[in-house]
Design a protein around this motif. Structure first.
Motif, PDB file in Angstrom:
ATOM      1  N   PRO A   8      74.810  54.819  54.367  1.00 62.14           N
ATOM      2  CA  PRO A   8      73.853  54.384  53.349  1.00 62.14           C
ATOM      3  C   PRO A   8      73.969  55.184  52.046  1.00 62.14           C
ATOM      4  N   SER A   9      74.349  56.443  52.157  1.00 62.53           N
ATOM      5  CA  SER A   9      74.516  57.273  50.971  1.00 62.53           C
ATOM      6  C   SER A   9      75.641  56.756  50.082  1.00 62.53           C
ATOM      7  N   VAL A  10      76.761  56.409  50.683  1.00 64.48           N
ATOM      8  CA  VAL A  10      77.894  55.892  49.913  1.00 64.48           C
ATOM      9  C   VAL A  10      77.559  54.525  49.321  1.00 64.48           C
ATOM     10  N   VAL A  11      76.912  53.681  50.096  1.00 67.96           N
ATOM     11  CA  VAL A  11      76.532  52.356  49.582  1.00 67.96           C
ATOM     12  C   VAL A  11      75.581  52.492  48.402  1.00 67.96           C
ATOM     13  N   VAL A  19      80.286  56.365  41.503  1.00 67.22           N
ATOM     14  CA  VAL A  19      81.480  56.286  42.350  1.00 67.22           C
ATOM     15  C   VAL A  19      82.012  57.687  42.649  1.00 67.22           C
ATOM     16  N   GLY A  20      81.908  58.599  41.684  1.00 67.04           N
ATOM     17  CA  GLY A  20      82.341  59.975  41.913  1.00 67.04           C
ATOM     18  C   GLY A  20      81.568  60.636  43.035  1.00 67.04           C
ATOM     19  N   LEU A  21      80.296  60.327  43.130  1.00 62.88           N
ATOM     20  CA  LEU A  21      79.475  60.865  44.217  1.00 62.88           C
ATOM     21  C   LEU A  21      79.927  60.311  45.561  1.00 62.88           C
ATOM     22  N   ALA A  22      80.284  59.038  45.604  1.00 58.76           N
ATOM     23  CA  ALA A  22      80.776  58.440  46.850  1.00 58.76           C
ATOM     24  C   ALA A  22      82.088  59.092  47.275  1.00 58.76           C
ATOM     25  N   VAL A  23      82.965  59.367  46.312  1.00 59.50           N
ATOM     26  CA  VAL A  23      84.230  60.037  46.625  1.00 59.50           C
ATOM     27  C   VAL A  23      83.960  61.456  47.123  1.00 59.50           C
ATOM     28  N   LEU A  24      83.076  62.169  46.448  1.00 60.70           N
ATOM     29  CA  LEU A  24      82.729  63.533  46.849  1.00 60.70           C
ATOM     30  C   LEU A  24      82.144  63.556  48.257  1.00 60.70           C
TER      31      LEU A  24
END
Length: 81
Positions: A8-11, A19-24
């Motif tokens: 859920p965090s990545v979504v 998007v940088g947060l999803a990659v991190l």
């Protein structure tokens, strides 16, 4: 358990444009899984690497999201009371 929070965090990050947060987040989870599977490394090394992952993740959050107002941080509320 962490994987249940990861999805859920990545979504939410991608939907919000972070998007940088999803990659991190993905890199952090991948490193933690790799550390869990690295039985040959001594425990002290794995624990140190885990602490480093947490530190880099927190610093990355500050860079990607930005600092939160000082009024909303718990340390400020405790320090001023």
């Amino acid at each position: 358990m962490g994987f249940l929070v990861y999805l859920p965090s990545v979504v939410a990050a991608v939907r919000s444009g972070f998007v940088g947060l999803a990659v991190l987040d993905t890199v952090a989870v991948a490193v933690v899984i790799a550390l869990h599977r690295a039985d040959r490394l001594p425990f002290a090394w794995r624990a140190s690497m885990f602490c480093l992952v947490c530190y880099v993740f927190a610093a990355g959050l500050l860079v990607v999201v930005g600092p939160i107002s000082p009024k909303s941080t718990p340390g400020t509320a405790v320090g001023t009371s």
